[in-house]
Scaffold this motif. Sequence first.
Motif, short mmCIF file in Angstrom:
data_model
loop_
_atom_site.label_atom_id
_atom_site.label_comp_id
_atom_site.label_asym_id
_atom_site.label_seq_id
_atom_site.Cartn_x
_atom_site.Cartn_y
_atom_site.Cartn_z
N CYS A 74 0.82 -1.30 -0.05
CA CYS A 74 -0.19 0.00 0.01
C CYS A 74 0.76 1.28 0.06
O CYS A 74 0.34 2.40 -0.51
N LEU A 75 2.01 1.19 0.55
CA LEU A 75 2.78 2.47 0.58
C LEU A 75 3.97 2.60 0.00
O LEU A 75 4.55 3.80 -0.19
N VAL A 76 4.61 1.45 -0.82
CA VAL A 76 5.65 1.26 -1.55
C VAL A 76 5.47 0.98 -2.89
O VAL A 76 5.63 1.73 -3.66
N LEU A 77 4.68 0.00 -3.31
CA LEU A 77 4.22 -0.50 -4.53
C LEU A 77 3.86 0.47 -5.60
O LEU A 77 4.23 0.67 -6.65
N PRO A 78 2.90 1.42 -4.92
CA PRO A 78 2.01 2.58 -5.88
C PRO A 78 3.36 3.32 -6.47
O PRO A 78 3.00 3.81 -7.74
N ASN A 79 4.56 3.32 -5.88
CA ASN A 79 5.48 4.15 -6.60
C ASN A 79 6.04 3.60 -7.97
O ASN A 79 6.70 4.21 -8.76
N PHE A 80 5.71 2.52 -8.41
CA PHE A 80 6.44 1.62 -9.21
C PHE A 80 5.49 1.15 -10.27
O PHE A 80 5.76 0.08 -10.86
N THR A 81 4.08 1.55 -10.24
CA THR A 81 3.06 1.11 -11.18
C THR A 81 2.67 2.20 -11.70
O THR A 81 2.85 3.38 -11.54
N SER A 82 1.63 1.99 -12.87
CA SER A 82 1.23 3.23 -13.73
C SER A 82 0.13 3.93 -13.24
O SER A 82 -0.60 3.38 -12.44
N THR A 83 0.15 5.03 -13.54
CA THR A 83 -1.24 6.03 -13.20
C THR A 83 -1.86 6.58 -14.34
O THR A 83 -1.27 6.42 -15.68
#
Length: 363
Positions: free
Chosen positions: A153-162
């Motif tokens: 929840c706090l790290v993975l979103p930095n490395f995925t697309s938006t």
Amino acid sequence: MFTALKGEYPLILGIFTIIFFKLIGENLLATNLAIVPYLVTTAVLFYVVMRMIFAVVRHSDALAIKLGDPYGTLILTLAVISLEVIMVSSVMLTGDANPVLARDTMFAVVMTVLNGFVGVTLLIGGIKYHTQSYNLDGIKAYMLAIIPLATLCLVLPNFTSTDAQGNMSTGLTWTLVLASIALYGLFLFIQTRSHTHFFIDADNQDDHDHHGPVNSTVFHSVMLVAYLAVVILLAKGLAIPINDSISVMGAPAALGGLVVALIILAPEAVGAIKAALSNQLQRAMNLFFGSVLATIALTVPAVLFISNFVNEPIQLGLAPAEMVLLGATLLMSIVSFSSGRTNSLNGAVHLVLFFAYIILMFD
């Protein structure tokens, strides 16, 4: 019953405060009041909300005595985290869009609890008792759930697309929601059904000498819901001065998350520190680690739903320095709670990490 009701006069205060703020109070805060009336209005609101929060904890604590651990600490944890979700939701729906508020609040809870509160508790308990014990299996169960949820929840979103608006992809959104619900649901089954002995320290049972009067389960349940309702209705009003204060001071956005975390978690911290001073370290750790786990598992689905409902982007990924602090905190928690016994040195190290978090927030 009449004697018990006489002690609930804060609820009457809360009801009159709701009437005042719903009629004119929120409008007063939303307009450009002179500084003195604004501060007085904010102080009154803050005082009443804190009285309601402490009352929620008091009745949750009484239910903890009636039901026993681990159910008791679970009720207290869920009550406190429900307040946090309410506060975060209210601030999100009040004023300008703040896509990082939920992230900052969750991170603030992790750092405040696992470093600040745990550090103070272990330091004070270590000074008084030199060495304190806890149920190692219980802490391992908490960490087994906290580590993957914090990372997802706090790290993975930095490395995925938006998308173009900065929202997470639909796949990641559903992954976080389902992972949070599934892991927390399984953990609750472990805690309350199959492995309840993991969360009880048989050598240091709680004698409850530090608690207040205990009435019927129905009475405390009704009062708990009533006080929670008051907090829900006052939360939006309190969100206004929080947003205004951060804007006026030019403070970092992360300070808003820390303020919300401290307001909500303060009563729980007091109860946990009292338990540790009575050599009930397991109860204190159940409260602390349970709060961190419930914060992530319950806040993420709630804020993702709100984000989609109001059609505003939300950012969950931490900044690089914050990811380092999160990793160090989780690693230190594993080391500190690896033997079944703690001392004051463990507490001091956690406090160092908490001070680093505060300093870097303003750097």
